[in-house]
Design an enzyme around this catalytic site. Structure first.
Site, PDB file in Angstrom:
ATOM      1  CB  CYS A 190      -0.925  -0.009   1.212  1.00 54.49           C
ATOM      2  SG  CYS A 190      -1.945   1.467   1.335  1.00 54.49           S
ATOM      3  CB  CYS A 211      -0.540   2.428   4.119  1.00 51.88           C
ATOM      4  SG  CYS A 211      -2.114   1.873   3.539  1.00 51.88           S
ATOM      5  CG  ASP A 212       2.993   0.925   4.620  1.00 50.60           C
ATOM      6  OD1 ASP A 212       2.384   1.454   5.571  1.00 50.60           O
ATOM      7  OD2 ASP A 212       2.859  -0.262   4.303  1.00 50.60           O
TER       8      ASP A 212
END
Ligand SMILES: Cc1cc2nc3c(=O)[nH]c(=O)nc-3n(C[C@H](O)[C@H](O)[C@H](O)COP(=O)(O)OP(=O)(O)OC[C@H]3O[C@@H](n4cnc5c(N)ncnc54)[C@H](O)[C@@H]3O)c2cc1C
Lengths: 116, 310
Positions: free
Chosen positions: B135, B138-139
């Site tokens: 992701c 997200c990261d």
């Protein structure tokens, strides 16, 4: 600022300190309302009632005081949200990075805190 | 009526399943949606949806919650399950077994969607969250000023490589073929980004590092050579696989494990319908999922009324 979940929210470092010192067993999931984090909050909500001896909580990753989790030595090298921390008597006993499924969370809870 | 007896059961609570729930329960059909994981499916993986008509911009999470609320408001019940359901036919009825629970209904709609494919390479599971990610939104920021790889050659891989260039100092996109399966506009954007390099016809065979990702083992398919390549991060975007193993012995699947349906979304088994990302189709979007689910629900409603009369 808190997360949009039904878990207990930890909103600053004082609350975090109070929670881990007043409860023997604690799990705190620190993340955002994102795709890797939401499934972890959701499963925590689902299983919380089965672990009355464990305090379940979350914390928003982006608040400055979440440094207590972001910069914890046990989270060094973590590169995936959420950071899920397990505390026993105020000490980190296990920590995971990125999405986890129900079996993975249950197995840590059972191994570290025992079944009720 | 027994509390486990329904008129229709929907398996999967993503956009397709929730749409089927809305249509069925509005038609006064007693409907149960059984969902593994979080209702909303892949929609909650989507940071922002900008191509769902009628809503200018909305997070996938919010859109999923609205769909869930709508389905519930018309009377659909949503249950979270943690084991795969088993489906059996018994006369006019379908029996859906979930662990100790047995549910019955006249019709079943399968909407289990798909899951991101993992590479299945050595070290991948162990280094998830320690450098291996699925992701970018997200990261991505954990990889600020780091050298990373992106694995894949479809729209998501190219789009996410471009979005990761906000953070990473260098991105190497690794793809197994000599051409991309993405829209030309995405390929052009990635190619014109000075931070992105390409290694084609190459597989990632192993992720390695001491407590965090340090290197990946690349297998060059042209000359068969293998060599280690330094990378602090690896984002894997190699597509989605349909979640259909639990029905592989029940309904006809094609060689990609997608459920074969006719224009009314009927599967090879009478009274079992399917919709969304799990069926044979070319374009997988929220709009196509809710479109097929509308057809499936209307056809299942007609079938349910017919069977209820007998
Ligand atoms: C990162 C990303 C970004 C995207 N962006 C967009 C976009 O901008 N616009 C757009 O239109 N589309 C987008 N898509 C595609 C879109 O999300 C999908 O096409 C859509 O969600 C498919 O809906 P579905 O209901 O068929 O399946 P899913 O969304 O996959 O939902 C299936 C549900 O069924 C559950 N399930 C699986 N197996 C079982 C089982 N055995 N029993 C019970 N439940 C089960 C799953 O847990 C899930 O909740 C994106 C997808 C991703 C991954």
């Amino acid at each position: 600022m808190t997360l949009d979940t039904n878990l207990t929210h930890v909103s600053d470092a004082n609350e975090w300190q109070k929670m881990i010192s007043e409860n023997e067993n604690v799990i705190i999931c620190c993340g955002r309302m994102g795709p890797m984090c939401i499934p972890v909050y959701d499963l925590m909500e689902d299983i919380e009632s089965e672990y009355s001896h464990v305090k379940f909580a979350d914390m928003l990753f982006d608040i400055p005081e979440a440094h207590v989790i972001r910069n914890a030595p046990e989270a060094r090298g973590f590169m995936g949200l959420p950071f899920t921390m397990y505390y026993k008597n105020g000490k980190v006993v296990e920590a995971t990075s990125s999405i986890q499924n129900e079996d993975q969370v249950r197995s840590i809870l059972d191994a570290q805190f025992g079944q009720k | 009526m027994d509390s486990n007896c329904y008129d229709a059961i929907v398996i999967g609570g993503g956009p397709a399943g929730l749409t089927a729930g809305i249509y069925l329960s509005r038609a006064k059909i007693k409907t149960l949606i059984l969902n593994e994981g979080v209702a909303g499916g892949q929609l909650i993986l989507t940071h922002e949806i900008a191509n769902y008509p009628g809503v200018e911009n909305i997070s996938g999470y919010k859109l999923a919650n609205i769909m869930k609320k709508q389905a519930k408001s018309f009377g659909a019940e949503i249950k979270t399950i943690s084991v795969h359901p088993q489906i059996e036919t018994e006369g006019n009825l379908k029996k859906v077994v979930v662990g100790e629970q047995v549910y019955t209904a006249y019709t079943v709609i399968l909407t289990p969607g798909g899951s991101p494919r993992m590479l299945g390479a050595k070290g991948e599971k162990e280094l998830k969250g320690l450098g291996v990610s699925y992701c970018a939104t997200c990261d991505g920021e954990f990889f600020t000023d780091k050298e990373i790889i992106v694995v894949g050659g479809g729209n998501s891989a190219l789009e996410e490589a471009v979005s990761l260039s906000k953070y990473a100092s260098k991105i190497t996109l690794i793809h197994q073929f000599d051409h991309f399966q993405a829209f030309p506009a995405y390929v052009d954007e990635a190619r014109s980004n000075p931070k992105i390099n390409f290694i084609m016809e190459t597989l990632v065979e192993e992720f390695a590092g001491d407590g965090k990702l340090e290197k990946v083992l690349l297998h060059n398919l042209k000359n068969g050579s293998k060599e280690w390549f330094n990378a602090e991060g690896a984002f894997v975007f190699i597509g989605y696989a349909p979640n259909t193993t639990f029905v592989e012995k029940l309904v006809t699947l094609n060689d990609r494990q997608e459920i074969v349906v006719n224009t009314d979304m009927e599967t090879s088994v009478d009274g079992i319908f399917a919709a969304g990302d799990c069926i044979v189709k070319k374009y997988r979007q929220v709009t196509t999922a809710v479109g097929d689910a509308t057809v499936a629900a209307l056809a299942a409603a007609a079938k349910t009324w017919e069977l209820k009369k007998h």
